[in-house]
Design a protein around this motif. Structure first.
Motif, PDB file in Angstrom:
ATOM      1  N   GLY A  70       0.776  -1.235   0.000  1.00 35.80           N
ATOM      2  CA  GLY A  70       0.000   0.000   0.000  1.00 35.80           C
ATOM      3  C   GLY A  70       0.805   1.281   0.000  1.00 35.80           C
ATOM      4  N   TRP A  71       2.023   1.222   0.534  1.00 35.60           N
ATOM      5  CA  TRP A  71       2.812   2.446   0.678  1.00 35.60           C
ATOM      6  C   TRP A  71       4.278   2.173   0.384  1.00 35.60           C
ATOM      7  CZ3 TRP A  71      -0.599   1.148   4.821  1.00 35.60           C
ATOM      8  CH2 TRP A  71      -1.782   1.895   4.835  1.00 35.60           C
ATOM      9  N   GLU A  72       4.838   2.899  -0.579  1.00 36.07           N
ATOM     10  CA  GLU A  72       6.248   2.760  -0.922  1.00 36.07           C
ATOM     11  C   GLU A  72       7.155   3.012   0.273  1.00 36.07           C
ATOM     12  OE1 GLU A  72       7.605   4.957  -4.332  1.00 36.07           O
ATOM     13  OE2 GLU A  72       5.793   4.444  -5.457  1.00 36.07           O
ATOM     14  N   ARG A  73       6.770   3.966   1.122  1.00 41.75           N
ATOM     15  CA  ARG A  73       7.604   4.344   2.262  1.00 41.75           C
ATOM     16  C   ARG A  73       7.715   3.239   3.311  1.00 41.75           C
ATOM     17  NH1 ARG A  73      10.791   8.308   3.252  1.00 41.75           N
ATOM     18  NH2 ARG A  73      10.029   8.522   5.357  1.00 41.75           N
ATOM     19  N   ALA A  74       6.917   2.182   3.198  1.00 44.67           N
ATOM     20  CA  ALA A  74       7.033   1.067   4.139  1.00 44.67           C
ATOM     21  C   ALA A  74       8.390   0.383   4.008  1.00 44.67           C
ATOM     22  CB  ALA A  74       5.909   0.063   3.922  1.00 44.67           C
ATOM     23  N   ALA A  75       9.033   0.529   2.854  1.00 43.73           N
ATOM     24  CA  ALA A  75      10.350  -0.078   2.646  1.00 43.73           C
ATOM     25  C   ALA A  75      11.465   0.729   3.318  1.00 43.73           C
ATOM     26  CB  ALA A  75      10.636  -0.202   1.148  1.00 43.73           C
ATOM     27  N   VAL A  76      11.148   1.946   3.747  1.00 40.33           N
ATOM     28  CA  VAL A  76      12.142   2.791   4.414  1.00 40.33           C
ATOM     29  C   VAL A  76      12.118   2.470   5.904  1.00 40.33           C
ATOM     30  CG1 VAL A  76      12.820   5.167   4.960  1.00 40.33           C
ATOM     31  CG2 VAL A  76      11.844   4.620   2.694  1.00 40.33           C
ATOM     32  N   PRO A  77      13.232   1.981   6.464  1.00 28.41           N
ATOM     33  CA  PRO A  77      13.246   1.643   7.887  1.00 28.41           C
ATOM     34  C   PRO A  77      13.066   2.883   8.765  1.00 28.41           C
ATOM     35  CG  PRO A  77      15.325   1.010   6.824  1.00 28.41           C
ATOM     36  CD  PRO A  77      14.501   1.715   5.808  1.00 28.41           C
ATOM     37  N   VAL A  78      12.443   2.679   9.913  1.00 30.94           N
ATOM     38  CA  VAL A  78      12.237   3.741  10.895  1.00 30.94           C
ATOM     39  C   VAL A  78      13.118   3.443  12.099  1.00 30.94           C
ATOM     40  CG1 VAL A  78      10.573   4.776  12.502  1.00 30.94           C
ATOM     41  CG2 VAL A  78       9.875   4.213  10.165  1.00 30.94           C
ATOM     42  N   ARG A  79      13.857   4.451  12.526  1.00 36.03           N
ATOM     43  CA  ARG A  79      14.652   4.324  13.744  1.00 36.03           C
ATOM     44  C   ARG A  79      13.815   4.873  14.895  1.00 36.03           C
ATOM     45  NH1 ARG A  79      18.313   7.272  16.833  1.00 36.03           N
ATOM     46  NH2 ARG A  79      18.216   9.117  15.508  1.00 36.03           N
ATOM     47  N   VAL A  80      13.756   4.140  15.976  1.00 38.03           N
ATOM     48  CA  VAL A  80      13.000   4.568  17.154  1.00 38.03           C
ATOM     49  C   VAL A  80      14.003   4.993  18.219  1.00 38.03           C
ATOM     50  CG1 VAL A  80      11.325   3.882  18.915  1.00 38.03           C
ATOM     51  CG2 VAL A  80      11.130   2.970  16.588  1.00 38.03           C
ATOM     52  N   ARG A  81      13.756   6.163  18.805  1.00 37.06           N
ATOM     53  CA  ARG A  81      14.641   6.661  19.858  1.00 37.06           C
ATOM     54  C   ARG A  81      13.803   7.173  21.025  1.00 37.06           C
ATOM     55  NH1 ARG A  81      14.747  12.041  20.654  1.00 37.06           N
ATOM     56  NH2 ARG A  81      14.122  13.425  18.964  1.00 37.06           N
ATOM     57  N   ALA A  82      14.441   7.230  22.172  1.00 37.78           N
ATOM     58  CA  ALA A  82      13.781   7.781  23.355  1.00 37.78           C
ATOM     59  C   ALA A  82      13.739   9.299  23.236  1.00 37.78           C
ATOM     60  CB  ALA A  82      14.536   7.379  24.612  1.00 37.78           C
ATOM     61  N   ARG A  83      12.671   9.866  23.751  1.00 38.50           N
ATOM     62  CA  ARG A  83      12.526  11.310  23.814  1.00 38.50           C
ATOM     63  C   ARG A  83      12.340  11.679  25.278  1.00 38.50           C
ATOM     64  NH1 ARG A  83       7.754  15.208  21.372  1.00 38.50           N
ATOM     65  NH2 ARG A  83       8.808  17.124  21.966  1.00 38.50           N
ATOM     66  N   ARG A  84      13.106  12.595  25.748  1.00 38.85           N
ATOM     67  CA  ARG A  84      13.018  13.040  27.141  1.00 38.85           C
ATOM     68  C   ARG A  84      12.015  14.169  27.267  1.00 38.85           C
ATOM     69  NH1 ARG A  84      15.650   9.605  29.769  1.00 38.85           N
ATOM     70  NH2 ARG A  84      17.742   8.999  29.195  1.00 38.85           N
ATOM     71  N   HIS A 119       2.366   9.085   9.653  1.00 38.77           N
ATOM     72  CA  HIS A 119       3.190  10.200   9.170  1.00 38.77           C
ATOM     73  C   HIS A 119       4.327   9.681   8.292  1.00 38.77           C
ATOM     74  CE1 HIS A 119       1.273  13.408  11.357  1.00 38.77           C
ATOM     75  NE2 HIS A 119       1.516  12.863  12.540  1.00 38.77           N
ATOM     76  N   HIS A 120       4.981   8.619   8.744  1.00 34.87           N
ATOM     77  CA  HIS A 120       6.111   8.046   8.002  1.00 34.87           C
ATOM     78  C   HIS A 120       5.696   7.599   6.601  1.00 34.87           C
ATOM     79  CE1 HIS A 120       9.640   5.672   7.011  1.00 34.87           C
ATOM     80  NE2 HIS A 120       8.874   4.616   6.839  1.00 34.87           N
ATOM     81  N   LEU A 121       4.504   7.036   6.477  1.00 27.93           N
ATOM     82  CA  LEU A 121       4.062   6.472   5.200  1.00 27.93           C
ATOM     83  C   LEU A 121       3.590   7.519   4.194  1.00 27.93           C
ATOM     84  CD1 LEU A 121       2.196   3.346   6.603  1.00 27.93           C
ATOM     85  CD2 LEU A 121       4.450   3.409   5.488  1.00 27.93           C
ATOM     86  N   ALA A 122       3.518   8.782   4.603  1.00 26.16           N
ATOM     87  CA  ALA A 122       3.081   9.848   3.681  1.00 26.16           C
ATOM     88  C   ALA A 122       4.064   9.972   2.519  1.00 26.16           C
ATOM     89  CB  ALA A 122       2.993  11.175   4.427  1.00 26.16           C
ATOM     90  N   PRO A 123       3.540  10.051   1.302  1.00 20.76           N
ATOM     91  CA  PRO A 123       4.440  10.244   0.156  1.00 20.76           C
ATOM     92  C   PRO A 123       5.155  11.593   0.283  1.00 20.76           C
ATOM     93  CG  PRO A 123       2.210   9.657  -0.561  1.00 20.76           C
ATOM     94  CD  PRO A 123       2.151   9.930   0.908  1.00 20.76           C
ATOM     95  N   PRO A 124       6.484  11.608   0.312  1.00 19.09           N
ATOM     96  CA  PRO A 124       7.213  12.862   0.547  1.00 19.09           C
ATOM     97  C   PRO A 124       7.034  13.897  -0.561  1.00 19.09           C
ATOM     98  CG  PRO A 124       8.741  11.086   0.036  1.00 19.09           C
ATOM     99  CD  PRO A 124       7.369  10.473   0.138  1.00 19.09           C
ATOM    100  N   GLU A 125       6.672  13.439  -1.752  1.00 19.38           N
ATOM    101  CA  GLU A 125       6.529  14.371  -2.871  1.00 19.38           C
ATOM    102  C   GLU A 125       5.224  15.173  -2.814  1.00 19.38           C
ATOM    103  OE1 GLU A 125       4.825  10.426  -4.099  1.00 19.38           O
ATOM    104  OE2 GLU A 125       6.690  11.034  -3.159  1.00 19.38           O
ATOM    105  N   LEU A 126       4.304  14.770  -1.945  1.00 24.67           N
ATOM    106  CA  LEU A 126       3.032  15.484  -1.818  1.00 24.67           C
ATOM    107  C   LEU A 126       3.098  16.446  -0.641  1.00 24.67           C
ATOM    108  CD1 LEU A 126       0.447  12.594  -2.346  1.00 24.67           C
ATOM    109  CD2 LEU A 126       1.335  14.198  -4.035  1.00 24.67           C
ATOM    110  N   ALA A 127       2.715  17.662  -0.880  1.00 24.16           N
ATOM    111  CA  ALA A 127       2.665  18.659   0.197  1.00 24.16           C
ATOM    112  C   ALA A 127       1.284  18.600   0.827  1.00 24.16           C
ATOM    113  CB  ALA A 127       2.965  20.046  -0.355  1.00 24.16           C
ATOM    114  N   GLU A 128       1.126  17.736   1.808  1.00 27.46           N
ATOM    115  CA  GLU A 128      -0.164  17.583   2.468  1.00 27.46           C
ATOM    116  C   GLU A 128      -0.053  18.030   3.917  1.00 27.46           C
ATOM    117  OE1 GLU A 128      -0.446  13.110   4.193  1.00 27.46           O
ATOM    118  OE2 GLU A 128      -0.584  13.208   2.007  1.00 27.46           O
TER     119      GLU A 128
END
Length: 167
Positions: A70-84, A119-128
């Motif tokens: 469904g989404w091309e961006r699913a192939a792009v890995p996401v790094r998860v980090r802690a936020r203070r 948010h990650h799966l949003a197509p970067p070429e679209l300004a939404e």
């Protein structure tokens, strides 16, 4: 050019309603809720105890066949980090980073992580808009396919009830 995020408050209000329903279901052991006259049995929402468990979950969701299809961006890995600090979870498009506040237990839950993946799966070429109709549609599709259709119906009803558009 920045696109105005006019639905942000409506989306967050809807999420608060849905999180409340899940928390009450957990607290009282009654998973049945009424939505517009229909009885729904809420599925269990996963909670996480660490950044590593969120990272593993994110990896598994992005590896699902229907997510990859469904989404091309699913192939792009996401790094998860802690936020203070007192902030909420957020997604950083530069570097594909999901930051989770480990001191805020309410944020270490499935609905929050799926929100950030939408948010990650949003197509970067679209300004939404960040929380616009396309975001809401992606978020609902993730919730439907991962948590379940009952959770998606509850979220869709809450979104529409707060005035958020889905599309």
């Amino acid at each position: 050019m920045t696109v105005r995020d006019s639905q942000r408050a409506a989306v967050y209000d809807a999420e608060q309603l849905v999180r409340g329903a899940f928390e009450r279901a957990d607290e009282f052991g009654n998973r049945t809720v009424e939505v517009f006259g229909s009885q729904l049995t809420l599925p269990v929402e996963r909670r996480f105890g660490s950044v590593e468990s969120v990272a593993g979950y994110v990896e598994r969701v992005l590896a699902l066949n229907w997510v990859r299809a469904g989404w091309e961006r699913a192939a792009v890995p996401v790094r998860v980090r802690a936020r203070r600090g007192a902030g909420a979870a957020h997604y950083e498009p530069d570097g594909a980073v999901l930051a989770v506040p480990v001191e805020r237990v309410w944020a270490l839950r499935e609905l929050v992580v799926l929100h950030e993946l939408a948010h990650h799966l949003a197509p970067p070429e679209l300004a939404e808009p960040a929380h616009g109709p396309a975001f809401c549609a992606r978020y609902l599709e993730l919730v439907d396919g991962v948590i379940g259709p009952e959770a998606a119906l509850l979220l869709r009803s809450a979104l529409l009830g707060t005035g958020a558009r889905v599309g």
